[in-house]
Design a protein around this motif. Structure first.
Motif, PDB file in Angstrom:
ATOM      1  N   GLU A  25       9.141   3.465   7.358  1.00 26.71           N
ATOM      2  CA  GLU A  25       8.386   4.351   8.250  1.00 26.71           C
ATOM      3  C   GLU A  25       7.248   5.075   7.540  1.00 26.71           C
ATOM      4  O   GLU A  25       6.400   5.669   8.199  1.00 26.71           O
ATOM      5  CB  GLU A  25       9.342   5.342   8.910  1.00 26.71           C
ATOM      6  N   ASN A  26       7.227   5.035   6.213  1.00 22.83           N
ATOM      7  CA  ASN A  26       6.179   5.682   5.407  1.00 22.83           C
ATOM      8  C   ASN A  26       5.721   4.699   4.326  1.00 22.83           C
ATOM      9  O   ASN A  26       5.884   4.952   3.138  1.00 22.83           O
ATOM     10  CB  ASN A  26       6.718   6.959   4.766  1.00 22.83           C
ATOM     11  N   GLN A  27       5.160   3.593   4.742  1.00 23.25           N
ATOM     12  CA  GLN A  27       4.846   2.511   3.813  1.00 23.25           C
ATOM     13  C   GLN A  27       3.852   2.901   2.732  1.00 23.25           C
ATOM     14  O   GLN A  27       3.813   2.279   1.672  1.00 23.25           O
ATOM     15  CB  GLN A  27       4.369   1.285   4.589  1.00 23.25           C
ATOM     16  N   SER A  28       3.087   3.957   2.962  1.00 23.90           N
ATOM     17  CA  SER A  28       2.157   4.416   1.925  1.00 23.90           C
ATOM     18  C   SER A  28       2.905   4.932   0.695  1.00 23.90           C
ATOM     19  O   SER A  28       2.323   5.046  -0.381  1.00 23.90           O
ATOM     20  CB  SER A  28       1.231   5.495   2.476  1.00 23.90           C
ATOM     21  N   LEU A  29       4.199   5.223   0.837  1.00 21.30           N
ATOM     22  CA  LEU A  29       5.019   5.682  -0.286  1.00 21.30           C
ATOM     23  C   LEU A  29       5.467   4.535  -1.188  1.00 21.30           C
ATOM     24  O   LEU A  29       5.872   4.762  -2.324  1.00 21.30           O
ATOM     25  CB  LEU A  29       6.265   6.416   0.230  1.00 21.30           C
ATOM     26  N   ILE A  30       5.423   3.317  -0.683  1.00 16.80           N
ATOM     27  CA  ILE A  30       5.915   2.170  -1.445  1.00 16.80           C
ATOM     28  C   ILE A  30       4.946   1.875  -2.584  1.00 16.80           C
ATOM     29  O   ILE A  30       3.754   1.667  -2.354  1.00 16.80           O
ATOM     30  CB  ILE A  30       6.080   0.922  -0.552  1.00 16.80           C
ATOM     31  N   PRO A  31       5.442   1.858  -3.810  1.00 15.11           N
ATOM     32  CA  PRO A  31       4.560   1.590  -4.949  1.00 15.11           C
ATOM     33  C   PRO A  31       3.896   0.213  -4.845  1.00 15.11           C
ATOM     34  O   PRO A  31       4.508  -0.765  -4.414  1.00 15.11           O
ATOM     35  CB  PRO A  31       5.515   1.629  -6.150  1.00 15.11           C
ATOM     36  N   LYS A  32       2.639   0.138  -5.236  1.00 13.58           N
ATOM     37  CA  LYS A  32       1.889  -1.126  -5.227  1.00 13.58           C
ATOM     38  C   LYS A  32       2.598  -2.194  -6.054  1.00 13.58           C
ATOM     39  O   LYS A  32       2.537  -3.378  -5.731  1.00 13.58           O
ATOM     40  CB  LYS A  32       0.464  -0.926  -5.761  1.00 13.58           C
ATOM     41  N   SER A  33       3.274  -1.772  -7.119  1.00 12.50           N
ATOM     42  CA  SER A  33       3.961  -2.736  -7.987  1.00 12.50           C
ATOM     43  C   SER A  33       5.042  -3.514  -7.237  1.00 12.50           C
ATOM     44  O   SER A  33       5.428  -4.599  -7.658  1.00 12.50           O
ATOM     45  CB  SER A  33       4.560  -2.026  -9.201  1.00 12.50           C
ATOM     46  N   TRP A  34       5.540  -2.982  -6.127  1.00 16.04           N
ATOM     47  CA  TRP A  34       6.566  -3.665  -5.354  1.00 16.04           C
ATOM     48  C   TRP A  34       6.005  -4.878  -4.604  1.00 16.04           C
ATOM     49  O   TRP A  34       6.755  -5.680  -4.077  1.00 16.04           O
ATOM     50  CB  TRP A  34       7.225  -2.719  -4.376  1.00 16.04           C
ATOM     51  N   GLU A  35       4.690  -4.984  -4.544  1.00 20.02           N
ATOM     52  CA  GLU A  35       4.056  -6.095  -3.836  1.00 20.02           C
ATOM     53  C   GLU A  35       4.018  -7.373  -4.666  1.00 20.02           C
ATOM     54  O   GLU A  35       3.612  -8.415  -4.173  1.00 20.02           O
ATOM     55  CB  GLU A  35       2.633  -5.720  -3.419  1.00 20.02           C
ATOM     56  N   LYS A  36       4.446  -7.286  -5.903  1.00 23.19           N
ATOM     57  CA  LYS A  36       4.381  -8.453  -6.799  1.00 23.19           C
ATOM     58  C   LYS A  36       5.263  -9.580  -6.278  1.00 23.19           C
ATOM     59  O   LYS A  36       6.218  -9.378  -5.549  1.00 23.19           O
ATOM     60  CB  LYS A  36       4.789  -8.085  -8.208  1.00 23.19           C
ATOM     61  N   ARG A  37       4.933 -10.757  -6.733  1.00 19.05           N
ATOM     62  CA  ARG A  37       5.726 -11.926  -6.379  1.00 19.05           C
ATOM     63  C   ARG A  37       6.597 -12.315  -7.564  1.00 19.05           C
ATOM     64  O   ARG A  37       6.241 -12.092  -8.707  1.00 19.05           O
ATOM     65  CB  ARG A  37       4.831 -13.079  -5.969  1.00 19.05           C
ATOM     66  N   THR A  38       7.738 -12.882  -7.258  1.00 15.05           N
ATOM     67  CA  THR A  38       8.649 -13.347  -8.297  1.00 15.05           C
ATOM     68  C   THR A  38       8.471 -14.856  -8.401  1.00 15.05           C
ATOM     69  O   THR A  38       8.737 -15.567  -7.445  1.00 15.05           O
ATOM     70  CB  THR A  38      10.106 -13.021  -7.928  1.00 15.05           C
ATOM     71  N   GLY A  39       8.017 -15.327  -9.532  1.00 16.25           N
ATOM     72  CA  GLY A  39       7.785 -16.761  -9.681  1.00 16.25           C
ATOM     73  C   GLY A  39       6.726 -17.216  -8.698  1.00 16.25           C
ATOM     74  O   GLY A  39       5.644 -16.665  -8.648  1.00 16.25           O
ATOM     75  N   VAL A  40       7.066 -18.166  -7.864  1.00 18.32           N
ATOM     76  CA  VAL A  40       6.109 -18.685  -6.886  1.00 18.32           C
ATOM     77  C   VAL A  40       6.379 -18.147  -5.490  1.00 18.32           C
ATOM     78  O   VAL A  40       5.646 -18.464  -4.560  1.00 18.32           O
ATOM     79  CB  VAL A  40       6.124 -20.233  -6.856  1.00 18.32           C
ATOM     80  N   GLY A  41       7.443 -17.371  -5.322  1.00 17.71           N
ATOM     81  CA  GLY A  41       7.807 -16.921  -3.986  1.00 17.71           C
ATOM     82  C   GLY A  41       7.663 -15.434  -3.781  1.00 17.71           C
ATOM     83  O   GLY A  41       7.304 -14.690  -4.680  1.00 17.71           O
TER      84      GLY A  41
END
Length: 155
Positions: A84-100
């Protein structure tokens, strides 16, 4: 970016909001997580619980390993606060693991599907699809690959 977030414990999560007919499995709830009123985002760790040489682990086994390791498994209210407050989610969480895509699982609250009746649990999941945050559920009867990470705090 805000590092410590307040967890909304007033509003109860309704699983129907994600289109599912689920009931909370109270006996599987991590009460250490439900007792939290705030979380320092820099303290959240992501664990896939794979052992050396494993390419995947069954979701139920992953849950057993999380419990055995003593991690505090973050619950649905932490999930909801972030959703509900996506602006709080750190940018680093957007990373991908391997190819997925990296799937961030919140196994501190587990749900059972009323239409399944198979005893398998489901957990809430956040993931970044490359342009926006999305949510889904993970059936713990499925295999969990390296990109399926549990959001936890150290004990």
């Amino acid at each position: 970016m805000k590092r410590v977030i307040l967890i909304d414990r007033v509003h109860v999560f309704d699983p129907v909001s994600i289109g599912k007919s689920y009931s909370v499995m109270e006996e599987e709830t991590d009460t250490r997580s439900t007792a939290l009123t705030k979380v320092n985002l820099t303290k959240i760790r992501f664990k896939n619980m794979l052992r050396s040489g494993e390419g995947y682990v069954a979701g139920e086994e992953k849950l057993r390993r999380l419990k055995s390791a003593g991690y505090i498994r973050l619950d649905e209210q932490v999930f909801c606060t972030l959703w509900e407050n996506q602006s709080l989610i750190p940018k680093s969480w957007e990373k991908r693991t391997g190819v997925g895509i990296t799937y961030i699982c919140f196994e501190g609250t587990l749900f059972e599907s009323s239409h399944r009746g198979d005893g398998k649990f489901h957990a809430l999941v956040l993931y970044w699809d490359g342009s926006k945050w999305c949510r889904t559920t993970l059936w713990l009867g499925n295999a969990c690959y390296p990109s399926c990470m549990s959001a936890v705090l150290e004990k």
